[in-house]
Enzyme design. Structure first.
Site, short mmCIF file in Angstrom:
data_model
loop_
_atom_site.label_atom_id
_atom_site.label_comp_id
_atom_site.label_asym_id
_atom_site.label_seq_id
_atom_site.Cartn_x
_atom_site.Cartn_y
_atom_site.Cartn_z
N HIS A 1 0.81 -1.22 0.00
CA HIS A 1 0.00 0.00 0.00
C HIS A 1 0.84 1.27 0.00
O HIS A 1 1.88 1.37 0.65
CB HIS A 1 -0.94 0.01 1.22
CG HIS A 1 -0.21 0.09 2.53
ND1 HIS A 1 0.12 1.28 3.13
CD2 HIS A 1 0.24 -0.88 3.36
CE1 HIS A 1 0.73 1.05 4.28
NE2 HIS A 1 0.83 -0.25 4.45
N ASP A 2 0.41 2.22 -0.80
CA ASP A 2 0.96 3.59 -0.79
C ASP A 2 2.41 3.66 -1.26
O ASP A 2 3.09 4.66 -1.04
CB ASP A 2 0.84 4.23 0.59
CG ASP A 2 -0.59 4.28 1.08
OD1 ASP A 2 -1.38 5.03 0.50
OD2 ASP A 2 -0.93 3.52 2.02
N GLY B 1 4.94 -1.17 2.79
CA GLY B 1 4.13 0.03 2.62
C GLY B 1 4.91 1.33 2.64
O GLY B 1 5.87 1.49 3.39
#
Length: 270
Positions: free
Chosen positions: A122-123, A140
């Site tokens: 994520h991200d 992440g």
């Protein structure tokens, strides 16, 4: 028009560009946009809130846009954005962003290759012309700048930053930032020289490469702490895009950069 195999499942709310090809047993969910000329091979899965650019290739078993593997995720709408001419090989995974990060989007830049079984969490932000070799996992909120290459089997700690034109040897555990133009490897990971071969292939001339090497000699081997070494480089080297890229990266680093190799590595920086 898009060419959709009758055994594929494609949401009526997905937007497919011209000449998109969708193979059998592909699943494409709502709120997906796929650019012209992209090919989605059999058994690939595209979950909601994904935008894929032009002329991409998504291979069998790849999963793009699954919810993040983050306990802070609360079901909010977040995104994956993939650029043009990106190749995502078999069983690679690219997860959506999170609200908690303040970003809410995972990005893959143009002309990047994610080989088989790569995981982009994520991200994360992966730049243009990058290569993540098979079994790389980046945790992440990792940033990977343009033209970086991460060797097979590497694992990258969350919040890490990998600089432009850097190359990391296979099987490394990356727990510090990797500065631009650097070649890093071993266990524990360390700076092993300048990515000379990669820079030559991309058109950097010998004088620029030598200047980069001299900068890193001052940063790593002059016996100074990193702040004093940066000040010495700034005062002692004329302004150049490469000098500024290195100094800006180091000064912005939150995790600190990798340490120097304690023993010389022959053939790396000559």
């Amino acid at each position: 028009m898009a060419k959709i195999h009758p055994l594929a499942t494609v949401s009526a709310h997905a937007i497919l560009g011209e000449n998109v090809e969708v193979g059998p047993y592909v699943f494409i969910d709502d709120n997906v946009e796929i650019g012209d000329g992209t090919v989605i091979y059999p058994h690939a899965t595209i979950f909601p809130y994904v935008k894929i650019g032009r002329d991409c290739k998504i291979f069998p078993g790849a999963v793009v846009g699954a919810i993040p593997q983050d306990l802070k995720f609360e079901g909010e709408i977040t995104y994956v954005e993939i650029g043009d001419r990106v190749t995502i090989r078999e069983c690679a995974t690219v997860n959506r962003g999170t609200k908690a990060s303040g970003k809410g989007v995972t990005r893959i830049g143009d002309d990047t290759l994610l080989m088989s079984y790569v995981h982009v969490a994520h991200d994360c932000r992966v730049g243009k012309h990058c290569i993540l070799v098979s079994f790389v996992g980046i945790a992440g909120e990792t940033d990977v700048d343009d033209w970086a290459i991460i060797g097979g089997g590497c694992v990258v700690h969350q919040f890490s930053h990998i600089g432009k034109h850097a190359m990391i040897g296979g099987g490394c555990k990356v727990n510090k930032d990797i500065p631009p133009f650097a070649l890093c490897g071993r266990d524990p990971i360390c700076f092993a020289g300048v990515n000379i071969v990669g820079l030559r292939r991309r058109g950097f001339d010998s004088e620029v490469i030598r200047n980069i090497k001299d900068i890193y000699d001052n940063l790593y081997f002059a016996g100074l702490n990193i702040s004093d070494a940066c000040a010495k480089v700034e005062a002692g080297f004329p302004q150049s895009p490469e000098r500024d890229e290195i100094l800006d990266f180091i000064r912005a680093s939150k995790r600190g950069i990798v340490r120097a190799n304690e023993a010389p590595v022959k053939g790396i920086v000559e």
